[in-house]
Write an enzyme that holds these catalytic residues in place. Structure first.
Site, PDB file in Angstrom:
ATOM      1  N   ASP A 181       9.594  45.556  48.085  1.00 26.36           N
ATOM      2  CA  ASP A 181      11.043  45.692  47.924  1.00 26.36           C
ATOM      3  C   ASP A 181      11.367  47.172  47.763  1.00 26.36           C
ATOM      4  OD1 ASP A 181      13.701  45.197  47.578  1.00 26.36           O
ATOM      5  OD2 ASP A 181      13.497  44.103  45.692  1.00 26.36           O
ATOM      6  N   ASP A 212      15.297  45.815  53.708  1.00 27.33           N
ATOM      7  CA  ASP A 212      14.568  46.534  52.664  1.00 27.33           C
ATOM      8  C   ASP A 212      13.552  45.699  51.902  1.00 27.33           C
ATOM      9  OD1 ASP A 212      16.442  44.960  51.436  1.00 27.33           O
ATOM     10  OD2 ASP A 212      17.084  46.464  49.981  1.00 27.33           O
ATOM     11  N   GLU A 213      13.236  44.503  52.373  1.00 24.26           N
ATOM     12  CA  GLU A 213      12.199  43.731  51.687  1.00 24.26           C
ATOM     13  C   GLU A 213      11.508  42.776  52.647  1.00 24.26           C
ATOM     14  OE1 GLU A 213      13.309  40.775  48.760  1.00 24.26           O
ATOM     15  OE2 GLU A 213      15.393  40.834  49.449  1.00 24.26           O
TER      16      GLU A 213
END
Length: 357
Positions: free
Chosen positions: A10, A104-105
């Site tokens: 993350d 983003d993860e």
């Protein structure tokens, strides 16, 4: 017992961190990516801004009240997408079993990895180091034997965190979790659980599957599995799209039904364009309404045919709007989405291999 080795990566304050990386003058300052207008929303806040209580999805006006010195930066989505691709390339050095959740993860299954590394923890450390040295960004990582625990672990010591939940330690760890920390339990569900005397993972574990199913439907079975440390879902290298949608926050709150119908037409037109671009076919239409007081109402219907064109979707969208109790409230946001894919993917059985961190 045999387990898999799952990592959840993350990125920390992803959009804001990119802006601070690319503009040294912003480093160490409270930054928000978004629109500072009266109707604006914070997309991401830097950790300097979060100290003031600012978080994503907060109204820009509220954010500026909390932090008058807050610096707003317009979103550069194409830049964020480009950086996300660079991060994905780093992941692929170690495994091709990558399931992105957003820009983003992502989840990574490193049970069998390209580097032949034995410990998932070492792989997580290497990925964090690669991202920092090559891209100038910070990531947090969680390591465990399933997706549920890896996701929780990545949030445990943010920012720049690395946390491992070993199978031997999982029961004790889960028992101490507040139920709000469980994946998929939001404010409404948490409130209901509290009313039933469920406050922690230990409380949840004491509940029978039948009790949880009776009170929470099919999600209750998932909560029961999580409470016992079970999550059979594989890391899906190719994610199947389950819905397509769009929504609009109005410049001014809308108060009349006729104005809502006009906006509904524009939203439906945008939705059909997205459906065609994604080549998505689904049978459930959902209308989302957010009122001026920020309460949200969702209303859905499912039909026997694919919802792909304006003539098919618009009449149903109008029907959903008519059936939604607006209670004389002003409307701040309206959205539409199509779900229930025509050809859902078959369920996959989890694969299990030996486990050793």
């Amino acid at each position: 017992m045999e387990y898999r080795k799952i990592i959840h990566i993350d990125m920390d304050a992803f959009y804001a961190s990119i802006e601070q990386r690319d503009n040294p003058e912003l480093r160490g300052k409270p930054v928000a990516v978004g629109n500072p207008s009266k109707r604006g929303i914070v997309a991401t806040a830097s950790y300097e801004a979060r100290k003031f209580g600012i978080h994503s999805a907060m109204s820009s006006q509220k954010a500026m009240q909390l932090c008058p010195q807050l610096i707003f930066i317009p979103s550069r989505m194409e830049v964020y997408k480009s950086v996300s691709r660079e991060i994905r390339e780093i992941f692929h050095r170690y495994t091709d079993l990558i399931e992105p959740l957003s820009l983003d993860e992502a989840f990574l299954d490193v049970t069998e990895n390209k580097m032949g590394m034995e410990l998932a923890t070492d792989i997580a450390k290497a990925i964090k180091k690669n991202i920092r040295e090559e891209l100038g960004l910070i990531a947090s990582a969680g390591v465990s034997y399933n997706k549920f625990l890896a996701k929780i672990a990545s949030d445990y010591r943010k920012p720049d965190g690395l946390y491992v939940i070993h199978p031997d330690k999982a029961p004790e760890f889960i028992a101490g979790l507040p139920i709000e920390a469980f994946w998929g339990i939001g404010k409404v569900t948490a409130h209901k659980m509290h009313s039933l005397g469920i406050h922690t993972g230990e409380d949840l574990r004491k509940c029978s599957e039948e009790f949880l199913h009776r009170n929470f439907g099919k999600n209750g079975i998932v909560y029961h599995d999580f409470a016992h440390g079970n999550d059979p879902r594989d890391v899906e290298a190719v994610r199947v799209r389950k819905s397509v949608g769009c929504e609009t926050t109005f410049d001014k709150d809308i108060e009349t039904p006729m104005a809502l119908i006009i906006e509904l037409y524009h939203i439906t037109t945008e939705l059909t364009g997205r459906l065609q671009k994604a080549d998505f076919k689904g049978r459930t239409l959902t209308l989302k309404i957010k009122f001026a007081d920020f309460t949200i109402r969702n209303h859905s219907l499912t039909v026997e045919y694919n919802l792909t064109t304006l003539p098919r979707i618009l009449p149903l969208a109008k029907q959903l709007l008519r059936e939604t109790d607006l209670q004389g409230k002003s409307v701040r946001l309206m959205g539409l989405s199509v779900s229930t894919p025509s050809s859902p993917p078959p369920d996959k059985k989890p694969t299990q291999l030996s486990f050793d961190f």
